[in-house]
Design an enzyme around this catalytic site. Structure first.
Site, PDB file in Angstrom:
ATOM      1  CB  SER A   1      21.451  -5.770  26.221  1.00 23.21           C
ATOM      2  OG  SER A   1      22.300  -4.596  25.233  1.00 23.21           O
TER       3      SER A   1
ATOM      4  CB  SER B   1      24.465  -2.701  26.207  1.00 21.91           C
ATOM      5  OG  SER B   1      23.101  -2.804  27.210  1.00 21.91           O
TER       6      SER B   1
ATOM      7  CE  LYS C   1      23.221  -5.990  21.839  1.00 23.21           C
ATOM      8  NZ  LYS C   1      23.557  -4.848  22.890  1.00 23.21           N
TER       9      LYS C   1
END
Lengths: 498, 97, 483
Positions: A157, A181, A82
């Site tokens: 997210s 997330s 990420k």
């Protein structure tokens, strides 16, 4: 796409193939890179991929192995990141215009540990800007698509992290979870997603959204892969004051030793109440019945303050964020407005131009709840209700070993459905937020598909530091079902196709 | 408290050093009011005698030994600066206050 | 109407540690710009703070020295404000649970002369907390440059109650505080290097009134005399304004040492809203009784206690006791010499006068800690004087020899044949010769001019190269003149 292709296998399978010399890391990494080339134009999980760097790491891994110096089961396994963890010499944008040109001069501790385990760390995965969002629509660089249905969101997210694993673009990925997330996108994309106990994995080098809630965790295609990831990354870090001391790891062995336990499973009644999609409910209920069939006892428990989790979260997380994001001012790094006439205007303009809508919304909310005259009514009160939420879990865990419920109230929603209604977007984290507030380990495990072919995730929440048991509970289900280990079918509606 | 009245967006912009375009303000105002209205349900909760919780897992005395590390070439950490001169970060004129 | 001033001080002191407050980067004054930085100092995304144990320890020691209540548990808060010298745009500080509460600093306001002790009083403290310093901005016409070397250096803020009532008291407070902190190795407190900084809150009120007047915050007091002059100026200015029928405004003013005046920096301040909240990156610190006791063990006696002990136990006059305690090196040297013997009064004289004077006139960088005279050597020298082996005057000569080339005083006296002569027969002959040679002076003496006899004594001393025992010489001359 078939599961026989390298990039669609699990890490434990691949570790064996690598160890046996059947394949090389270069083969495997190339398969992932090729897959990205083929499908990422429609999935858009990656913000950038440094192909040469990935292959160089794969070659280095193969050389180590040839010399008998393999670093363990993750050595040579592709693991995508990420865009919120720092890797020396790689971009670190947090999907924000603010950090569009930022290159990290240092490694996150988690990255150092994964490097030490030999993983091929590659790619920068899309996300909601600064991890603020539940759909990966809040990225300054475009939204990520759910590989099961490109019209739907992958969740957020960590949407890029979930989608990349689901679309077989990588074997493993790293995400972060502040209010769900990891677990929410894992549920939406049909992957395993795990958020460890707060303090298990160092936050040093993880760009902070809400420091008291943020935790790094893995996206994987099976439960054992999550254990592999934790074995490599967990542990005390002197650079993070919130890192837990004296941690026991070895989750892979730990979960295996617990596999025949007859657990007492608690089902929080508040998680199966109004607002839950009937198909999600049915899936989760049948999973619970499965455990009963295995000789586990199931009992209804109550988390009376859980309905306050969302408001508590949006006060505490935004307050911390408003301060954590103050450093983005265009002075030492980051977007600097060219319009500013003086040092004061520089702040207003750089931040106004650099941040997206949701980030601004949360900074304003966080600033409001901390401001003079409102602190006690909002911030302090939320901190107290947080204590009550934690106590609810303590009470429940006095009676049961773990809690099982849905990970999300619905399956993946369609892109655009919630962008103009922040509150309804916030409510998609209603089941995941409590575990962050209480610091508990929790994971999402695929437990079914909706009639429209969308993955459904069940959530397991365990007491502090009981990850091994949580993984064993998940493995029990996984072994008896077909939901894990699959990647989004290319034949699915609009699905990732080559 | 009527939250809609209590939100002074301009003041929040000053505190957060964040400029908003007029259309952003128009959208954000009502959204914030609605969110704040929603979080106000916390007022129902009886929190008498409840300790505030600042950390997910409480620890104490996490302290570091006072040792100086090796220094790294300063450019390593200045390279991302949008504007620098003589190894210092340049900012538009700041009025001392 | 008669007015009195009420002053509160906020003093920032940089702690002497090997590394910064929240990261292991060293801090030193005067290094190349931005050479003392890392991801934490620069507030790079993802960086995290970790507390320096020594900074906490030193702050607790300050609390012990100043008689504060040390918090059982203290926590860390973020003070949110934007400024280019503040990398995170929040400062990690302590808001509602500081490390130390209450306590006081004993001050001595100067007496009527340097040899007379002035009145002592305790100035009450509100609190002491630990925080981090900011970087340094340099302003140019078109832009400003930021150097983050100083950013993140451990800093304590010591806040007094409004319990100071004159510029002299403010001066005395800082002098006393600085001495305590330097003594204990907490900080070098060099104001020129920014290691000690002071802001003053000053108001005046009619004598007898209990309420505080309009407060002015005075900044840029960057030397100890600047504090005295700035505060004195500001008090006078405020009295002037009121006596002319004007009124004071709450404002921040700046002391301009060059122009010897204060000027207004800002009046209508944006009401500060720092949005303090507990720093989620940092855990609370608790100070156990054991830790406190361990830290207390390493602390020196505070200077004024020493001064009293010197006056009471050693019978030293205020003039030498106060000079001795003004510098820990002097006092330590003195005490060390006392333990090896010799009259404390004589030792004090040699340390305060001769040794200090010679060292300050001598080579740069040579002080009591590294000069060739050791406490035991001085004590031996003093014993020679006490035993009448040498006179005070010869002792000074020996001391200079010791400073220059080292060595034992007894040996120097022996080698150079400096022993005092007390042979009355030999001295009587010399004294008679002296009286004969100074007939005029002898007559003046007889007519009542007591001092005139010194010429006679000087003759003898000169003839013996100072080795004659002055007391014996005195007695002999007295006797012979009056024969």
């Amino acid at each position: 796409m078939s599961a026989s292709e390298l990039n669609a296998k699990t890490a434990v399978e691949l570790a064996k193939l690598l160890a046996d010399g059947e394949i090389s890391s270069v083969d495997l990494t190339t398969a992932c890179l090729n897959r990205i080339e083929a499908v990422d134009g429609s999935v858009k999980a990656f913000l950038s991929v440094d192909r040469e760097d990935a292959l160089a790491q794969a070659r280095a891994s193969d050389e180590r192995r040839a010399q008998g110096k393999s670093l363990g089961p993750l050595d040579g396994i592709p693991l995508a990141l990420k865009d919120i963890v720092a890797v020396t010499g790689q971009p670190l944008t947090c999907a924000s215009k603010m950090l569009e040109n930022f290159v990290s001069p240092y490694d996150a501790t988690s990255v150092e540990k994964l490097k030490a385990a030999g993983a091929v760390l590659f790619g920068r995965l899309n996300m909601d800007e600064f991890a603020m969002g539940s759909s990966t629509e809040n990225s300054a660089f475009g939204r990520t698509h759910n590989p099961w249905d490109l019209d739907r969101v992958p969740g957020g997210s960590s949407g890029g992290s979930a989608a990349s694993v689901a679309a077989a673009e990588t074997i493993l990925s790293l995400g972060s979870d502040t209010g769900g997330s990891i677990r929410q996108p894992a549920a939406f994309c049909g992957t395993v997603g795990l958020k460890p106990t707060y303090g298990r994995i160092s936050r040093f080098g993880l760009v902070a959204f809400a420091s008291s809630l943020d935790q790094i965790g893995p996206f994987t295609r099976c439960v054992e892969d999550a254990a592999l990831f934790l074995d490599a990354v967990c542990g005390h870090d002197p650079k993070d004051s919130t890192s837990l001391p004296d941690q026991k790891t070895d989750f892979l062995a730990g979960m295996a030793s617990l596999k025949d336990r007859k657990w007492k499973i608690g089902v929080p009644k508040e998680f199966l109440a109004e607002g839950l999609d009937p198909e999600v409910r049915a899936s989760v209920e049948s999973a619970i019945e499965f455990y009963e069939g295995q000789g586990c006892t199931v009992e209804e428990v109550s988390l009376p303050h859980s309905s306050y989790a969302v408001p508590v979260y949006y006060i505490l997380a935004t307050a911390e964020a408003s301060s954590n994001l103050a450093r983005y001012d265009g002075i030492r790094y980051g977007h600097r407005s060219e319009e500013a006439k003086d040092g004061i205007e520089l702040y207003y303009k750089s931040r106004g131009e650099g941040f997206g809508e949701e980030v601004k919304r949360r900074i304003m909310l966080g600033t409001y709840v901390l401001s003079s005259g409102y602190y006690d009514a909002y911030y302090l009160r939320a901190q107290k209700v947080r204590s009550l939420i934690r106590k609810d879990f303590d009470d429940a865990f006095a009676k049961v070993d773990c809690l099982i419920g849905p990970a999300t109230p619905t399956v993946a929603f369609r892109a655009g459905d919630k962008v103009d209604d922040p509150l309804s977007m916030y409510l998609s984290d209603v089941y995941t937020i409590s575990a962050n507030l209480a610091g508990l380990p929790a994971m999402s495990v695929p437990c079914g598909l909706s009639s429209e072919g969308c993955p459904i995730g069940m959530q397991i929440i365990s007491p502090v530091l009981q990850e091994a048991e949580m993984l064993a509970v998940a493995k029990k289900f996984e072994d008896a079902h077909e939901f894990s280990g699959i990647v989004a079918p290319d034949s699915a509606k609009g699905g990732a196709s080559s | 408290m009527n939250s809609e009245e209590s939100i002074d967006l301009d003041r929040l912009c000053v505190l957060a050093r964040l400029s908003l375009e007029p259309e952003e303000k128009e959208k954000l105002g009502p959204q914030l009011a609605r969110i704040i209205g929603y979080v106000e349900q916390l007022k129902e909760v009886d929190v008498d005698g409840v300790e505030p919780m600042a950390h997910a897992i409480p620890l104490e005395n996490v302290l570091r030994k006072d040792e100086a590390a090796e220094l790294v070439d300063r450019e390593t950490y200045l390279r991302n600066a949008p504007d620098s001169r003589a190894h210092q970060v340049v900012v538009p004129p700041v009025i001392e206050g | 109407m008669k007015y009195e001033a009420v002053i509160g001080l906020e003093v920032h002191v940089q702690l002497k540690t090997a590394s910064k407050m929240f990261t292991s980067v060293p801090y030193r004054f005067g290094e190349e710009p931005n050479s003392l930085i890392d991801p934490v100092v620069m507030a790079l995304p993802g960086s995290l703070p970790v507390i320096n144990r020594e900074a906490v320890a030193k702050s607790v020691q300050v609390g012990i020295l100043l008689g504060c209540d040390i918090a059982k548990t203290c926590k860390w808060d973020r003070k949110n404000y934007f400024y280019p010298d503040s990398p995170k745009n929040y400062q990690i500080s302590q808001y509602d649970q500081p490390l130390c509460l209450n306590g006081s600093v004993e001050i001595e306001v100067a007496g009527p002369s340097r040899s007379e002790e002035g009145p002592h009083r305790n100035v009450q403290l509100t609190r002491i907390h630990l925080e981090e310093d900011v970087g340094k901005l340099t302003h140019f016409d078109r832009d400003s440059l930021v150097d983050y070397n100083r950013a993140g250096t451990p800093l304590i803020e010591i806040v007094t109650e409004p319990d100071i009532y004159s510029a002299d008291e403010a001066f005395a407070f800082l002098t006393a505080l600085r001495r305590i902190l330097v003594y204990a190795g907490i900080s070098d407190c060099d104001m020129e290097k920014g290691q000690l900084r002071c802001d003053a809150n000053i108001s005046i009120r009619p004598v007898g009134s209990e309420t505080l007047g309009t407060k002015v915050e005075l900044k840029n007091l960057n030397s100890i005399s600047g504090v005295r002059n700035g505060v004195a100026y500001e008090i006078a200015r405020q009295k002037q304004v009121l006596s002319e029928g004007g009124s004071l405004v709450q404002e921040t003013r700046r002391w301009d040492a060059d122009r010897n005046m204060t000027t207004s920096m800002r009046t209508k301040e944006e009401a500060h809203d720092y949005r303090y909240f507990p720093d989620p990156d940092l855990m609370p610190v608790s100070v156990s009784e054991e830790w406190k006791a361990e830290l207390a063990k390493d602390l020196p006696e505070v200077p004024f206690d020493r001064q009293r002990r010197y006056q009471e136990d050693f019978g030293l006059p205020y003039s030498s006791a106060s000079v001795l305690i003004s510098d820990r090196m002097l006092a330590d040297f003195f005490e060390s010499a006392v333990t090896t013997g010799g009259s404390p009064a004589l030792l004090a004289n040699f340390v305060v006068n001769d040794l200090s004077r010679e060292l300050s006139a001598g080579e740069e960088g040579v002080d009591l800690s590294n000069c060739k005279v050791e406490p035991a050597g001085l004590s031996e020298l003093v014993k020679l004087v006490e035993e009448n082996v040498i006179s005070n005057q010869i002792a000074r000569e020996v001391l200079n020899e010791m400073l220059a080339n080292g060595g034992s005083p007894r040996q120097i006296v022996k080698d150079k044949g400096l022993e005092q002569s007390s042979d009355e027969g030999e001295l009587e002959t010399l004294c008679r010769e002296a009286i004969a040679a100074n007939e005029k002076a002898v007559n003046q003496y007889k007519e009542g001019n007591a001092k005139a006899i010194n010429a006679v004594k000087g003759y003898v001393m000169k003839a013996t190269k100072g080795k004659a025992n002055p007391k014996v010489v005195n007695d002999l001359i007295e006797k012979l003149v009056n024969e």
